[in-house]
Write a protein that holds these residues in place. Structure first.
Motif, PDB file in Angstrom:
ATOM      1  N   LYS A   1     -12.727  32.194  33.196  1.00 35.29           N
ATOM      2  CA  LYS A   1     -12.177  33.319  33.496  1.00 35.29           C
ATOM      3  C   LYS A   1     -10.521  33.026  33.862  1.00 35.29           C
ATOM      4  CE  LYS A   1     -12.803  37.132  36.799  1.00 35.29           C
ATOM      5  NZ  LYS A   1     -13.877  38.166  36.657  1.00 35.29           N
ATOM      6  N   GLU A   2     -10.262  32.176  34.472  1.00 36.06           N
ATOM      7  CA  GLU A   2      -8.946  31.894  34.794  1.00 36.06           C
ATOM      8  C   GLU A   2      -7.987  32.054  33.168  1.00 36.06           C
ATOM      9  OE1 GLU A   2     -10.876  28.632  35.011  1.00 36.06           O
ATOM     10  OE2 GLU A   2     -11.626  30.013  36.466  1.00 36.06           O
ATOM     11  N   ALA A   3      -8.487  31.519  32.234  1.00 34.89           N
ATOM     12  CA  ALA A   3      -7.746  31.419  30.994  1.00 34.89           C
ATOM     13  C   ALA A   3      -7.947  32.866  30.407  1.00 34.89           C
ATOM     14  CB  ALA A   3      -8.401  30.770  30.068  1.00 34.89           C
ATOM     15  N   ARG A   4      -8.957  33.767  30.561  1.00 29.33           N
ATOM     16  CA  ARG A   4      -9.048  35.158  30.092  1.00 29.33           C
ATOM     17  C   ARG A   4      -8.918  35.158  28.565  1.00 29.33           C
ATOM     18  NH1 ARG A   4     -12.731  37.870  31.154  1.00 29.33           N
ATOM     19  NH2 ARG A   4     -12.397  39.911  31.157  1.00 29.33           N
ATOM     20  N   LEU A   5      -9.343  34.225  27.903  1.00 24.56           N
ATOM     21  CA  LEU A   5      -9.150  34.075  26.440  1.00 24.56           C
ATOM     22  C   LEU A   5     -10.494  34.612  25.953  1.00 24.56           C
ATOM     23  CD1 LEU A   5      -7.801  33.372  23.856  1.00 24.56           C
ATOM     24  CD2 LEU A   5      -8.771  31.028  24.604  1.00 24.56           C
ATOM     25  N   VAL A   6     -10.630  35.743  25.116  1.00 25.27           N
ATOM     26  CA  VAL A   6     -11.889  36.118  24.445  1.00 25.27           C
ATOM     27  C   VAL A   6     -11.749  35.933  22.677  1.00 25.27           C
ATOM     28  CG1 VAL A   6     -12.977  38.317  23.967  1.00 25.27           C
ATOM     29  CG2 VAL A   6     -11.705  38.043  26.291  1.00 25.27           C
ATOM     30  N   PHE A   7     -12.908  35.505  22.606  1.00 23.49           N
ATOM     31  CA  PHE A   7     -13.352  35.104  20.974  1.00 23.49           C
ATOM     32  C   PHE A   7     -14.214  36.083  20.520  1.00 23.49           C
ATOM     33  CE2 PHE A   7     -12.387  31.020  23.343  1.00 23.49           C
ATOM     34  CZ  PHE A   7     -11.608  30.410  22.346  1.00 23.49           C
ATOM     35  N   LEU A   8     -13.984  36.818  19.316  1.00 19.77           N
ATOM     36  CA  LEU A   8     -14.781  37.855  18.640  1.00 19.77           C
ATOM     37  C   LEU A   8     -15.469  37.413  17.596  1.00 19.77           C
ATOM     38  CD1 LEU A   8     -12.438  41.025  18.946  1.00 19.77           C
ATOM     39  CD2 LEU A   8     -14.493  40.491  20.644  1.00 19.77           C
ATOM     40  N   ALA A   9     -16.594  37.480  17.340  1.00 17.46           N
ATOM     41  CA  ALA A   9     -17.519  37.463  16.070  1.00 17.46           C
ATOM     42  C   ALA A   9     -18.357  38.666  15.947  1.00 17.46           C
ATOM     43  CB  ALA A   9     -18.275  36.074  16.547  1.00 17.46           C
ATOM     44  N   GLY A  10     -18.865  38.581  14.499  1.00 14.23           N
ATOM     45  CA  GLY A  10     -19.856  39.658  14.328  1.00 14.23           C
ATOM     46  C   GLY A  10     -19.278  40.958  14.025  1.00 14.23           C
ATOM     47  N   ALA A  11     -17.930  41.015  13.396  1.00 16.36           N
ATOM     48  CA  ALA A  11     -17.361  42.253  12.663  1.00 16.36           C
ATOM     49  C   ALA A  11     -18.072  42.678  11.829  1.00 16.36           C
ATOM     50  CB  ALA A  11     -16.006  42.169  12.658  1.00 16.36           C
ATOM     51  N   CYS A  12     -19.436  43.188  11.783  1.00 15.02           N
ATOM     52  CA  CYS A  12     -20.374  43.289  10.920  1.00 15.02           C
ATOM     53  C   CYS A  12     -20.339  44.901  10.937  1.00 15.02           C
ATOM     54  CB  CYS A  12     -21.542  42.716  10.729  1.00 15.02           C
ATOM     55  SG  CYS A  12     -21.639  41.041  11.013  1.00 15.02           S
ATOM     56  N   PRO A  13     -20.711  45.567   9.832  1.00 10.28           N
ATOM     57  CA  PRO A  13     -20.763  47.076   9.889  1.00 10.28           C
ATOM     58  C   PRO A  13     -22.444  47.317  10.159  1.00 10.28           C
ATOM     59  CG  PRO A  13     -20.723  46.250   7.603  1.00 10.28           C
ATOM     60  CD  PRO A  13     -20.354  45.183   8.410  1.00 10.28           C
TER      61      PRO A  13
END
Length: 72
Positions: A27-39
């Motif tokens: 939480k301190e880093a607040r770094l978000v990774f996204l995956a699954g940009a599928c239609p």
């Protein structure tokens, strides 16, 4: 040793894919990774078949839903 990464699975997105749509670092880093940009729609069906702009719009909507699930 517990993982510092938390996987995020939005209840509004399809659960057909075998991965999380987002992940966060501590939480301190607040770094978000996204995956699954599928239609995919909420049932896991491909939307806008043959329509690149429609696919892109669906992918952006998926990423927005994944990010919304990250917000506290």
């Amino acid at each position: 040793m517990p993982s510092a990464v938390s996987l995020i699975r939005s209840a509004t997105l399809s659960d057909v894919a075998e991965y999380a749509y987002a992940a966060t670092a501590p939480k301190e880093a607040r770094l978000v990774f996204l995956a699954g940009a599928c239609p995919l729609d909420a049932d896991g069906a491909t939307v806008a078949v043959g329509d690149y702009a429609g696919h892109a719009a669906a992918c952006v909507a998926t990423m927005k839903d994944a990010l919304a699930a990250v917000v506290d």
